[in-house]
Design a protein around this motif. Sequence first.
Motif, PDB file in Angstrom:
ATOM      1  N   ARG A  16       1.234   4.319  -2.875  1.00  0.00           N
ATOM      2  CA  ARG A  16       1.001   5.831  -2.376  1.00  0.00           C
ATOM      3  C   ARG A  16       2.125   6.514  -2.929  1.00  0.00           C
ATOM      4  O   ARG A  16       1.803   7.645  -3.074  1.00  0.00           O
ATOM      5  CB  ARG A  16       0.774   5.710  -0.945  1.00  0.00           C
ATOM      6  CG  ARG A  16      -0.768   5.605  -0.507  1.00  0.00           C
ATOM      7  CD  ARG A  16      -1.210   6.861  -0.663  1.00  0.00           C
ATOM      8  NE  ARG A  16      -2.555   7.222   0.179  1.00  0.00           N
ATOM      9  CZ  ARG A  16      -3.053   8.285   0.313  1.00  0.00           C
ATOM     10  NH1 ARG A  16      -2.501   9.266   0.164  1.00  0.00           N
ATOM     11  NH2 ARG A  16      -4.245   8.332   1.016  1.00  0.00           N
ATOM     12  N   ARG A  17       3.283   5.954  -2.901  1.00  0.00           N
ATOM     13  CA  ARG A  17       4.514   6.758  -3.472  1.00  0.00           C
ATOM     14  C   ARG A  17       4.344   7.051  -4.713  1.00  0.00           C
ATOM     15  O   ARG A  17       5.013   8.159  -5.510  1.00  0.00           O
ATOM     16  CB  ARG A  17       5.613   6.076  -2.762  1.00  0.00           C
ATOM     17  CG  ARG A  17       5.863   5.806  -1.329  1.00  0.00           C
ATOM     18  CD  ARG A  17       7.000   5.005  -1.182  1.00  0.00           C
ATOM     19  NE  ARG A  17       8.548   5.444  -1.318  1.00  0.00           N
ATOM     20  CZ  ARG A  17       9.453   4.872  -0.912  1.00  0.00           C
ATOM     21  NH1 ARG A  17       9.401   3.727  -0.474  1.00  0.00           N
ATOM     22  NH2 ARG A  17      10.475   5.457  -1.341  1.00  0.00           N
ATOM     23  N   GLU A  67       0.771  30.768  -3.233  1.00  0.00           N
ATOM     24  CA  GLU A  67      -0.094  29.422  -3.153  1.00  0.00           C
ATOM     25  C   GLU A  67      -1.234  29.735  -3.898  1.00  0.00           C
ATOM     26  O   GLU A  67      -1.854  28.612  -4.613  1.00  0.00           O
ATOM     27  CB  GLU A  67      -0.217  29.336  -1.606  1.00  0.00           C
ATOM     28  CG  GLU A  67       0.916  28.946  -0.651  1.00  0.00           C
ATOM     29  CD  GLU A  67       1.934  27.628  -1.464  1.00  0.00           C
ATOM     30  OE1 GLU A  67       1.086  26.853  -1.924  1.00  0.00           O
ATOM     31  OE2 GLU A  67       2.891  27.756  -1.630  1.00  0.00           O
ATOM     32  N   ARG A 117      -0.202  29.012  -7.343  1.00  0.00           N
ATOM     33  CA  ARG A 117      -0.044  27.326  -7.767  1.00  0.00           C
ATOM     34  C   ARG A 117      -1.380  26.562  -7.687  1.00  0.00           C
ATOM     35  O   ARG A 117      -1.549  25.949  -8.625  1.00  0.00           O
ATOM     36  CB  ARG A 117       0.596  26.987  -6.277  1.00  0.00           C
ATOM     37  CG  ARG A 117       1.017  25.249  -6.368  1.00  0.00           C
ATOM     38  CD  ARG A 117       1.417  24.800  -5.067  1.00  0.00           C
ATOM     39  NE  ARG A 117       2.350  25.470  -4.327  1.00  0.00           N
ATOM     40  CZ  ARG A 117       3.824  25.277  -4.537  1.00  0.00           C
ATOM     41  NH1 ARG A 117       4.197  24.304  -5.052  1.00  0.00           N
ATOM     42  NH2 ARG A 117       4.654  25.980  -3.771  1.00  0.00           N
ATOM     43  N   ALA A 170     -14.021  15.287   4.350  1.00  0.00           N
ATOM     44  CA  ALA A 170     -12.493  15.317   4.218  1.00  0.00           C
ATOM     45  C   ALA A 170     -11.818  14.014   4.647  1.00  0.00           C
ATOM     46  O   ALA A 170     -10.640  13.526   3.877  1.00  0.00           O
ATOM     47  CB  ALA A 170     -11.955  16.451   5.064  1.00  0.00           C
ATOM     48  N   SER A 171     -12.429  13.230   5.616  1.00  0.00           N
ATOM     49  CA  SER A 171     -11.780  12.163   5.921  1.00  0.00           C
ATOM     50  C   SER A 171     -11.812  11.132   4.888  1.00  0.00           C
ATOM     51  O   SER A 171     -11.368   9.988   4.997  1.00  0.00           O
ATOM     52  CB  SER A 171     -12.113  11.627   7.391  1.00  0.00           C
ATOM     53  OG  SER A 171     -13.467  11.220   7.494  1.00  0.00           O
ATOM     54  N   SER A 221       3.483  34.812   0.553  1.00  0.00           N
ATOM     55  CA  SER A 221       3.265  33.330   0.622  1.00  0.00           C
ATOM     56  C   SER A 221       2.151  33.035   0.102  1.00  0.00           C
ATOM     57  O   SER A 221       1.940  31.865  -0.705  1.00  0.00           O
ATOM     58  CB  SER A 221       3.666  32.570   1.885  1.00  0.00           C
ATOM     59  OG  SER A 221       5.176  32.277   1.899  1.00  0.00           O
ATOM     60  N   ALA A 249     -15.607  17.830   8.138  1.00  0.00           N
ATOM     61  CA  ALA A 249     -14.665  16.906   8.551  1.00  0.00           C
ATOM     62  C   ALA A 249     -14.661  15.477   8.205  1.00  0.00           C
ATOM     63  O   ALA A 249     -14.079  14.616   7.627  1.00  0.00           O
ATOM     64  CB  ALA A 249     -14.905  16.679   9.947  1.00  0.00           C
ATOM     65  N   GLY A 287       0.921  -1.250   0.102  1.00  0.00           N
ATOM     66  CA  GLY A 287      -0.151  -0.087  -0.169  1.00  0.00           C
ATOM     67  C   GLY A 287       0.715   1.218  -0.117  1.00  0.00           C
ATOM     68  O   GLY A 287       0.563   2.085  -0.821  1.00  0.00           O
ATOM     69  N   ARG A 288       2.085   1.254   0.885  1.00  0.00           N
ATOM     70  CA  ARG A 288       2.706   2.224   0.675  1.00  0.00           C
ATOM     71  C   ARG A 288       3.485   2.650  -0.399  1.00  0.00           C
ATOM     72  O   ARG A 288       3.698   3.879  -1.004  1.00  0.00           O
ATOM     73  CB  ARG A 288       3.735   2.378   1.793  1.00  0.00           C
ATOM     74  CG  ARG A 288       4.837   3.329   2.334  1.00  0.00           C
ATOM     75  CD  ARG A 288       4.215   4.353   2.795  1.00  0.00           C
ATOM     76  NE  ARG A 288       4.972   5.502   3.238  1.00  0.00           N
ATOM     77  CZ  ARG A 288       4.610   6.546   4.032  1.00  0.00           C
ATOM     78  NH1 ARG A 288       3.281   6.654   4.267  1.00  0.00           N
ATOM     79  NH2 ARG A 288       5.493   7.429   4.423  1.00  0.00           N
ATOM     80  N   LEU A 297      -6.009  19.908   2.132  1.00  0.00           N
ATOM     81  CA  LEU A 297      -7.092  19.572   2.676  1.00  0.00           C
ATOM     82  C   LEU A 297      -7.551  20.490   4.022  1.00  0.00           C
ATOM     83  O   LEU A 297      -8.585  20.802   4.245  1.00  0.00           O
ATOM     84  CB  LEU A 297      -6.904  18.008   3.408  1.00  0.00           C
ATOM     85  CG  LEU A 297      -8.313  17.308   3.726  1.00  0.00           C
ATOM     86  CD1 LEU A 297      -9.443  17.338   2.479  1.00  0.00           C
ATOM     87  CD2 LEU A 297      -8.103  15.804   4.172  1.00  0.00           C
ATOM     88  N   ALA A 298      -6.500  20.801   4.818  1.00  0.00           N
ATOM     89  CA  ALA A 298      -6.790  21.816   5.906  1.00  0.00           C
ATOM     90  C   ALA A 298      -7.416  23.095   5.131  1.00  0.00           C
ATOM     91  O   ALA A 298      -8.239  23.843   5.932  1.00  0.00           O
ATOM     92  CB  ALA A 298      -5.477  22.311   6.303  1.00  0.00           C
ATOM     93  N   LEU A 302     -11.088  22.479   4.625  1.00  0.00           N
ATOM     94  CA  LEU A 302     -11.960  22.081   5.943  1.00  0.00           C
ATOM     95  C   LEU A 302     -11.966  23.673   6.709  1.00  0.00           C
ATOM     96  O   LEU A 302     -12.987  24.198   7.058  1.00  0.00           O
ATOM     97  CB  LEU A 302     -10.829  21.368   6.849  1.00  0.00           C
ATOM     98  CG  LEU A 302     -10.946  19.721   6.660  1.00  0.00           C
ATOM     99  CD1 LEU A 302      -9.751  19.129   7.149  1.00  0.00           C
ATOM    100  CD2 LEU A 302     -12.417  19.440   7.525  1.00  0.00           C
ATOM    101  N   MET A 303     -10.914  24.469   6.669  1.00  0.00           N
ATOM    102  CA  MET A 303     -10.957  25.801   7.240  1.00  0.00           C
ATOM    103  C   MET A 303     -12.015  26.787   6.533  1.00  0.00           C
ATOM    104  O   MET A 303     -12.641  27.678   7.311  1.00  0.00           O
ATOM    105  CB  MET A 303      -9.693  26.350   7.382  1.00  0.00           C
ATOM    106  CG  MET A 303      -8.741  25.732   8.528  1.00  0.00           C
ATOM    107  SD  MET A 303      -7.322  26.581   8.765  1.00  0.00           S
ATOM    108  CE  MET A 303      -6.431  26.322   7.297  1.00  0.00           C
TER     109      MET A 303
END
Lengths: 701, 701
Positions: free
Chosen positions: A362-363, A570, A573, A630-631, A566, A627, A358-359, A616-617, A620-621
Motif C-alpha cells: 500500500r505504501r 483543489e 489539482r 465507495a467502500s 483553497s 456508501a 499488505g501495508r 472519496l468524501a 460521497l457528498m
Amino acid sequence: MADAVVRTSKPSTSTRTPAGGAPTAAHSASEAAEARIDVAAVTDLLLGTWGDTRRAARQMIKDPAFWRVDGLSVDEHRERVLSQLHLLVENGASARAYPAEYGGEDNNGANIAGFEELVLADPSLQIKAGVQWGLFGAAIQQLGTKKHHDKWLKDVANMALPGAFAMTETGHGSDVAAVGTTATYDVDTEEFVIHTPFRGAWKDYLGNAAVHGRAATVFAQLITGGVNYGVHCFFMPIRDEDGAFLPGIGGEDDGVKGGLNGIDNGRLHFDQVRVPRENLLNRYGDVAADGTYSSAIASPGRRFFTMLGALVQGRISLDGAATTGAALALYIATTYANQRRQFDSGAGTPEVVLLDYGRHQRRLLPRLATVYAQAFAHDEFLKKFDGVFSGRTDTPDEREDLETLAAALKPLSTWNALDTIQECREACGGAGFLAENRLVGLHQDLDVYVTFEGDNNVLLQLVGKRLLSDYAKQFKGKDAAALARFAVGKTAGKVFHGAGLRQLGQAVADLGSTARSVELGLREDQQHELLADRVQQMVADVAMRLRPAAKLAPAEAAAVFNENQSDLIEAARAHAELLQWEAFTDAIHRAGDDSTLQVLTWLRDLFGLSLIEKHLAWYLMSGRLSAQRASAVSRYIGRLCNRLRPHAQDLVDAWGFEPEHVRAPIASGAEQARQDEAVAYMAALAASGEAPVSEKSLRKK
Amino acid sequence: MADAVVRTSKPSTSTRTPAGGAPTAAHSASEAAEARIDVAAVTDLLLGTWGDTRRAARQMIKDPAFWRVDGLSVDEHRERVLSQLHLLVENGASARAYPAEYGGEDNNGANIAGFEELVLADPSLQIKAGVQWGLFGAAIQQLGTKKHHDKWLKDVANMALPGAFAMTETGHGSDVAAVGTTATYDVDTEEFVIHTPFRGAWKDYLGNAAVHGRAATVFAQLITGGVNYGVHCFFMPIRDEDGAFLPGIGGEDDGVKGGLNGIDNGRLHFDQVRVPRENLLNRYGDVAADGTYSSAIASPGRRFFTMLGALVQGRISLDGAATTGAALALYIATTYANQRRQFDSGAGTPEVVLLDYGRHQRRLLPRLATVYAQAFAHDEFLKKFDGVFSGRTDTPDEREDLETLAAALKPLSTWNALDTIQECREACGGAGFLAENRLVGLHQDLDVYVTFEGDNNVLLQLVGKRLLSDYAKQFKGKDAAALARFAVGKTAGKVFHGAGLRQLGQAVADLGSTARSVELGLREDQQHELLADRVQQMVADVAMRLRPAAKLAPAEAAAVFNENQSDLIEAARAHAELLQWEAFTDAIHRAGDDSTLQVLTWLRDLFGLSLIEKHLAWYLMSGRLSAQRASAVSRYIGRLCNRLRPHAQDLVDAWGFEPEHVRAPIASGAEQARQDEAVAYMAALAASGEAPVSEKSLRKK
C-alpha cells in the motif's frame, strides 16, 4: 497471447527467488504463472518521444565524474558541478535547444529530455545546467533578438560566459510583476541605469550569482520618458575576469541550502549600473535611441505574460526530473523490499519479504502508479512544448494552453516526488537514512522544486483561474450543451493535442479486459467519468460561489475569492490529475502485447482508484458514489496491489536504470547476499547438530 | 470577562501593525476587539508539568556553544556535538534520571523534559545525549543491577565513558528478538563469548560507534548449556584509551546521513569477544557461575518485552522533541507569514500579508492545532512515565499501558513534525530553503525520528494488536455493555491516568461557549463521540474480519491478517488521535480565563474537525455523518481558521521561544523592516512628484 511476451534480455538486478527457491511473493500460483510485462517495451513507453536522447544522456552520466559525492563541502561541491557543466559542453549536451549556428541543434524537446536525465547523476548538475542554459541562456535566446544571439549565445553554450538569471528578489518571488529593480533610460547617454532602490529589491536565490556568474539577465521595471512600461529583461556583465564584481554591483552568498549545494546561489544588488541601450533583450518591447518605447504587443499584461511564457521550459524540466527522481526512489525501495525480510509470520515460516506485507504494498505500489502517470503526462507535455517552441504549432492559444499545462503538472509531480521519496526513505528504515542509499539526498535536492519556478500553490491558483475563465466563456449560453463543451475542453485530447473529445473505454473493451474491471463498477470509463465530473463540478461550484463577488467592491470581492481560494486550488489539482490519468490511459494502449496491457491496466486502475479514494468524501457528498460502492474502492485497491505485487520488480526495472544510475548499496543485491548468507549459516548450524535449542521449545516439553 | 485577560509583559517579537498602522489581519472589527489569549498562561500550559526544567534547559542553550552551525563538515560537527555533551555535564544537565549517588537527581520526568528542549539547540545534540544517557546509560541503569551501577554509571553520567547502544543489526531492526549476535556462556572461564556469525548480524546505525564510544551495551542471544534464552544485554568495552578497537572488535563508519550528522553512527562486529560473566546486565535474567540460567520472569516473551519496555524513554523523548521541533517551525513560518506580503488584491490596495490568504491559513493553522494537541498529550504521557519509573505506579498493567502509549503517540508526533516542518518550509518559499532559516535542517534531522526507536508503522501495528486483544477480552460476553466498556477503556482518562470514564462536554457548556459550537452539531461532545466511535468501530471491523483466521492454518491466517494490516494500523492511528484530542480538551479547561479558553477551544475544535475532515469518507460510509453535515465540516474549518487568524501570532508566541532558540533571520523582524523600507521608499517617491506613471494608467486615459 501469453507467448507474445518478449522478456528483456537485460540482466535483471532483481532477485525473485531467495535462497530457498520459493517465490518471494505471496501471490497465487495462477498469478505467478501469468505472463509478465515486456520490460523493454515498457521502458520504451516510459522514455517516450525523446527516448534516444534520454538513453544518450544516461550513457554519458555513467561516467563517475558526473556523480554526486556525499559529504563534500559546499565549496567543493560547487566546483565539482561547475566542472561537470564543462563536461556537458565537451559531450555536446549543453545546448540542444539553441540554433545550430551557436552550437545547438534547434531541438527543444530533446534539449529538455537530455537535461532531465541529469537528475540521476546529481540534481545540482541538472539545476545548474538549467540556470546556465535554460534560464540565463534562454532569456537571451527567447527574449533577445539576433544581435544578442550573435553576441552571447555561443559563449553561453560553451560556458565561456557563465551567467545568472536575475528575476526573483528578496521581496518578490511569485509576483514577478512587482519587482522593485528599476531600469531607467537615459536618453543623453543612450544607456539604461539599473538600480536597486531598497533591500527588498535585491535579486536573491540566483544560481551562479554567488561565485561563478560573469553576467546576468536582469529583470527590472523599464522606465523611459517618465513612464513605467513594466518588467523587461536586460543583459548585464557583473564580474570581471578575476571574478570581482564590476563597479556598482554588490552581492552576497545565500550560503548553505537544504539541498542543491552544488549550486552557488546568491544575491545581487545594483547601484546605478549603466548598460548600453542595446542590452535590453528587445524581442517583445524596445526603446529607441530617443527613448520612445515600442512593442508588438499592445497590452502591458499580455506582453508581460508572453515574456514569462517564453521561459516555461524551466517548469517543464522540473516536471520531468521530479518524475525521474521519484522513479529512482521507487526502484531503490522496491528492489530492497523484494530482498529484505523482517519478522516471521509465525509457525516457523521464514521471515517475510517486506513487499509481501499488505501495508508495504500500500505504501509503494500506488505511488509507483502515480509516477507512471506522471511520466506519460510529461511526454505529452514535452511534445506540446516542442510543437510550440519549434514554431510548428506556435499560436497564442497553444502558448496559453502550454503555460496552463506547466502550471498544472509541475506542482503535482514535484509534490509527489517529495512524498514518494520520503515514503521510500521510510520504507528502507535506517538504511534509507544513509546518504549512500540516495533517498535522503534526492529529497533534499528536490525539495525546492515545489517552490521554485513558481510556487506550487500559486501555480495551481493560476490554473484554477484559467478554469474559471474558460468556464465563464463556455457558460454564457447557460445550457447543458455549454457545460458539456466545458468538460470536453478539460480532457487530455484537447489540452495536450488541441483536438476534440477523446474516445474512452473502447480499446480496453475490445481487448477483453472489461469483465475483470467491471466487477466493481469502477472500470476505465467510470473512472474517467468520476475524475472528469469532479473537475467540472468543482469549477462550477467555485464559479457559483464567486458570482456575487462581481457586484462587490474590490476589497469585499477579494474576501469572497479568498474564502474560495483553497477550493479553487483543489479544482486545479483535480484537473491536473485528470490529465495524468488520461495520458496514462492513452499510453497503455500503445503497450503492444496483451500481457503488458493487462498489467499496465491494473496499474492505471490503481492510479485511478487511488485518486478516487483520496477524494472519496467528495464523491460521497456529491452523491456520485454510494456508501456501498465507495467502500468497495479501498478493497479494490487492496486487490490491485495484490495483483501487481508479482510485477513490482518488472515495473521498476522498466525505468531502465543501470547500476551507475542507481548507486544505492541497498538496491545492489547486497541485501539479498546478506539474507542468503544468514540462511546458509543457520542451515549449516542446524545440520551440525550444535544449534542451541530455544528456551520456549524446552518449556513446551 | 474580557478584563480578566492578563497580557504577557514579554516583549513580543511579532509585529501586528505594518508601517501604515492598519491591522495586518483581514479580520472583522469585532474580532480585532476581542480579548486575546493570556500568552504567559498558555506558555505555562504548553511547558507542562516539568516547565521549570524546560525553562532551565532553554536558558542554558542560549549559549551559542550549543547551537547547530550549518555547513560544518561531518567530522567538525561530530566533534562539536561531543564537546556539547561535556558542556551538558558541566551544566548538571546530563543525568537527572540517575540516582543521586551517581551524579543524578532520581527524576525521570525532568530528565526527559530537559533533554527534549535540546532539539532547539541542535537535534544532533538531543539525540547524541539520548544515545549516551538515555540508551547506553539507561541500559546499564534499567537492565543492570547495583554492581553495574557502581562500576559504570558515574562515568557514563560525566562522559568519562562514552558508549554505544548496540541493539539494531543490519539484518534486524524492528524485530529485535531475531538479532543474530550470540553470547555463549563458557563455564570453564566464566565468560560470555560474544560473536557475530554473519554480515547481517553486524550491529548497525549505532550512535557513538563510529568514533567516540569506548564501550557498548550489546544485545545478543544468551546461550548457556545449549539453550538459547533469548536476547539479553551485555556490557562490552570496545575501544582502548587511544580510540583503537580492542582485539576481536571491528567496525565501520555509517558515513554521511540525511541529518543528525553531529552523531558518529557506525557498525560493530565481534569475533569471539570474551566478557566476564558479570558483564551480563542481569536485572531480568542471570547466569550463575555454573551456567544455570535464572529469571524472575518465567515467560521468555514477557521477559523480552519487559527488558525492551525498560527502554521506553527513547520513544517518549522523540515524541516531545518532535513536538517542540514542529512548534519551532510553526513559530518561524507564522511570524514570517505575519510580515511577508505578496500580491495585491487588486484595486490599488497594499500587498496582502501571507497569513491573510485563506490558503495560507489552511496550511498553517490546523497544523498549529495539531502541535498543541501533541504537546498536551505528551505531558500526560510523560507524567505516566514518571509515575511508573519512579515506582509510584509501577505495575505490569501500567507498564503495558505506557508502552502502548509510546507506540501510539510517537508515530503521530514524529510524522506530523515532518509534515509540519515541510509545509512551513514551503510556506516560506525560497527563504525557507536556506539553511539559516532552520526549517530544512529541522526536517533533515527529525527525518529519522519516524523510523528509529521503532518504525512508526511497526509501532502502530503493535497498538493495533493491543486494541484487538483488549477488544477480544472485553467482548467475551458479546453484549452491548462489554462494547461500551471497551470504548471507555480507550479514552484518555483510562489510558493516561488509569481512571474511569471521563466527563465530557460539561465544562464548556458551563462556560457558555456551547451556542457557538452547536452551530454545526459539531461541538465538543460530538467531536468526541465521532472520534471515539471510529476507534471502536474500526477495531470491531478488523476483529470481525480476522475471526475466521482462528480456524485457519498459520500461513492462511497470516494472509488474512496481512489483508487487514493497513486497516489495523489506521485503527491504531485513530486511537492515538483520540488520545491527543482528549488531552487537548483536558488542557484547555485549565486555561484560567474565558478569553484564553475561548481561543483554545477554537483551536481544539480546529484540531477535532481537521481529524474528522481527514477521515470524512469513513464517517460518511459508516453513516455517522450525513452528506449535509459532512459538507459543513470544511466550511466550519474555514471559519475557525478565520477566527483564529488574529490570534495566530499569540498562539505561536506562547511556545515561549526566545531569539536564541529561533535564530531564523526570516522570523527576526528583518522581513518587516524590509517591507517598511519599501513602503517608505515608494511613499517618498510619490511625494517627490518624480514617480513614473504606469503604462497601464496612460492607456486608460
